[in-house]
Design an enzyme around this catalytic site. Structure first.
Site, PDB file in Angstrom:
ATOM      1  N   VAL A 207       0.842  -1.210   0.000  1.00  0.00           N
ATOM      2  CA  VAL A 207       0.000   0.000   0.000  1.00  0.00           C
ATOM      3  C   VAL A 207       0.870   1.250   0.000  1.00  0.00           C
ATOM      4  CG1 VAL A 207      -1.731   1.288   1.322  1.00  0.00           C
ATOM      5  CG2 VAL A 207      -1.948  -1.195   1.087  1.00  0.00           C
TER       6      VAL A 207
ATOM      7  N   CYS B 247       8.349  -0.206   7.833  1.00  0.00           N
ATOM      8  CA  CYS B 247       7.488  -0.399   6.664  1.00  0.00           C
ATOM      9  C   CYS B 247       8.337  -0.792   5.463  1.00  0.00           C
ATOM     10  CB  CYS B 247       6.700   0.861   6.334  1.00  0.00           C
ATOM     11  SG  CYS B 247       5.603   0.564   4.930  1.00  0.00           S
TER      12      CYS B 247
HETATM   13  C1  LIG Z   1      -3.014  -3.803   4.160  1.00  0.00           C
HETATM   14  C2  LIG Z   1      -2.016  -3.610   5.248  1.00  0.00           C
HETATM   15  C3  LIG Z   1      -1.619  -2.316   5.605  1.00  0.00           C
HETATM   16  C4  LIG Z   1      -0.690  -2.114   6.637  1.00  0.00           C
HETATM   17  N1  LIG Z   1      -0.334  -0.837   6.978  1.00  0.00           N
HETATM   18  C5  LIG Z   1       0.530  -0.640   8.025  1.00  0.00           C
HETATM   19  C6  LIG Z   1       0.868   0.680   8.442  1.00  0.00           C
HETATM   20  O1  LIG Z   1       0.374   1.678   7.915  1.00  0.00           O
HETATM   21  N2  LIG Z   1       1.756   0.803   9.472  1.00  0.00           N
HETATM   22  C7  LIG Z   1       2.314  -0.284  10.103  1.00  0.00           C
HETATM   23  O2  LIG Z   1       3.113  -0.119  11.038  1.00  0.00           O
HETATM   24  N3  LIG Z   1       1.983  -1.541   9.739  1.00  0.00           N
HETATM   25  C8  LIG Z   1       1.111  -1.740   8.711  1.00  0.00           C
HETATM   26  N4  LIG Z   1       0.782  -3.022   8.349  1.00  0.00           N
HETATM   27  C9  LIG Z   1       1.386  -4.173   9.069  1.00  0.00           C
HETATM   28  C10 LIG Z   1       0.453  -4.707  10.143  1.00  0.00           C
HETATM   29  O3  LIG Z   1       0.125  -3.724  11.096  1.00  0.00           O
HETATM   30  C11 LIG Z   1       1.100  -5.931  10.850  1.00  0.00           C
HETATM   31  O4  LIG Z   1       2.318  -5.534  11.441  1.00  0.00           O
HETATM   32  C12 LIG Z   1       1.384  -7.088   9.909  1.00  0.00           C
HETATM   33  O5  LIG Z   1       0.381  -7.214   8.938  1.00  0.00           O
HETATM   34  C13 LIG Z   1       1.538  -8.420  10.672  1.00  0.00           C
HETATM   35  O6  LIG Z   1       0.380  -8.747  11.389  1.00  0.00           O
HETATM   36  P1  LIG Z   1      -0.808  -9.670  10.786  1.00  0.00           P
HETATM   37  O7  LIG Z   1      -0.152 -10.892  10.214  1.00  0.00           O
HETATM   38  O8  LIG Z   1      -1.712  -9.966  11.929  1.00  0.00           O
HETATM   39  O9  LIG Z   1      -1.480  -8.863   9.717  1.00  0.00           O
HETATM   40  C14 LIG Z   1      -0.149  -3.242   7.315  1.00  0.00           C
HETATM   41  C15 LIG Z   1      -0.557  -4.544   6.954  1.00  0.00           C
HETATM   42  C16 LIG Z   1      -1.483  -4.737   5.958  1.00  0.00           C
HETATM   43  C17 LIG Z   1      -1.900  -6.146   5.630  1.00  0.00           C
END
Ligand SMILES: Cc1cc2nc3c(=O)[nH]c(=O)nc-3n(C[C@H](O)[C@H](O)[C@H](O)COP(=O)(O)O)c2cc1C
Length: 303
Positions: free
Chosen positions: A71, A130
């Site tokens: 994104v 990120c």
């Molecule tokens: C669509 C999407 C957008 C994300 N945007 C951010 C963000 O803006 N800032 C951030 O620190 N992490 C962002 N992440 C990472 C998530 O917060 C998280 O660290 C990561 O997806 C691992 O956790 P999960 O497996 O439960 O999704 C994003 C993840 C996804 C899938």
């Protein structure tokens, strides 16, 4: 019923279950599906000092047990957050934590300073991990010196609870965790997404416009869990664990491995009610195994 309250430094959470940045909007988008005030906290969308359009499409791809995203921190900037989003969420009876990103030390500092002026935002999560932006972002999170530099600068201007979100795209995450603890971080959250890639065989091209993107979802859980456990042994500050959590058993695994609280990310897209089910499941687990408080679980893994 067990006592579910936990503390992240001076921040008190009514329970250890929160939602991860970028996967739960500003929380209000989910208010039709669940009572968002039952959550311990909401980590809102990544915010930068300047507006960002994000990366070109396609910027999402499905993978076995997960997804890739690129994104690229699309958001309307910190001023827009202050004027148009904050008024709607400031009185919610849960912790609203702003995920702060930047492309240089100065832009991280400027964004953190702006958020510090908001009375009802008790904490920020500094995203130094990120993988989807060209400048800054993960670059700061992959070396101990880079991580220390940005945390040192933000700590000078940000008096409230400072959580630093770590990248898993490193050889030894404990070195980064120790560096940010040394600069005064109140907590670390881990993990952000893992750098991955998908290929379209018919077009013989990468699926994502950015070629690589961030992998998340159940497939990353074992890696996240391992990193939480390693970090728990290396630092004294509380850890917020995340990565692939999709049910209460996953959440309890993170608590046992050393997390004080957890975040639910990608699984919100599959089941918007999952976080509340996790709160109830943790509560029942505590009752069944005789834990009077959920914080007693943290780091009690027998090895
Ligand atoms: C669509 C999407 C957008 C994300 N945007 C951010 C963000 O803006 N800032 C951030 O620190 N992490 C962002 N992440 C990472 C998530 O917060 C998280 O660290 C990561 O997806 C691992 O956790 P999960 O497996 O439960 O999704 C994003 C993840 C996804 C899938």
């Amino acid at each position: 019923m067990a006592e579910l309250k936990v503390n992240i430094g001076k921040l008190s959470l009514k329970n250890p279950v929160t939602t991860a940045s970028g996967t739960f909007g500003y929380g209000t988008e989910y208010a039709d599906f669940i009572d968002i005030e039952r959550l311990g906290g909401i980590f809102v969308k990544g915010t930068t000092i300047e507006p960002r359009e994000g990366n070109a499409y396609p910027r999402m791809a499905e993978t076995p047990s997960g997804m890739l995203n690129a994104v690229g921190l699309q958001n309307k900037g910190a001023d827009y957050f202050v004027q148009s989003i904050y008024p709607d969420i400031k009185d919610l009876d849960t912790n609203i934590i702003v995920n702060v990103s930047g492309s240089s030390v100065d832009t991280y500092v400027a964004c953190a300073e702006k958020i510090a002026s908001l009375k009802h935002i008790p904490a920020i999560e500094l995203n130094i991990s990120c993988p989807n932006i060209k400048k800054g972002g993960m670059a700061f999170g992959v070396t101990a010196s880079g991580a220390a530099e940005v945390v040192r600068a933000v700590r000078k201007v940000y008096p409230n609870v400072l959580i630093v979100k770590l990248s898993p795209n490193v050889t030894d995450i404990t070195e980064i965790a120790k560096a940010v603890e040394g600069e005064g971080a109140d907590s670390v959250s881990l993990i952000n997404t893992l750098l991955g890639m998908a290929v379209d065989v018919k077009k013989r091209k990468p699926v994502l416009s950015t070629i690589t993107g961030g992998l998340s979802g159940p497939c990353v859980k074992p890696i996240a869990l391992r990193m939480v456990w390693q970090t728990y042994k290396a630092v004294k500050i509380p850890i917020i664990g995340l990565g692939g959590i999709s049910n209460w058993q996953d959440a309890v695994e993170f608590l046992l491995a050393g997390a004080t609280a957890i975040q639910v990310g990608t699984y919100n897209f599959i089941d918007p009610t999952v976080s509340l089910k996790i709160i109830d499941g943790i509560d029942k687990y505590c009752d069944e195994f005789g834990f009077k408080t959920v914080s007693e679980l943290t780091g009690t893994l027998e090895v």
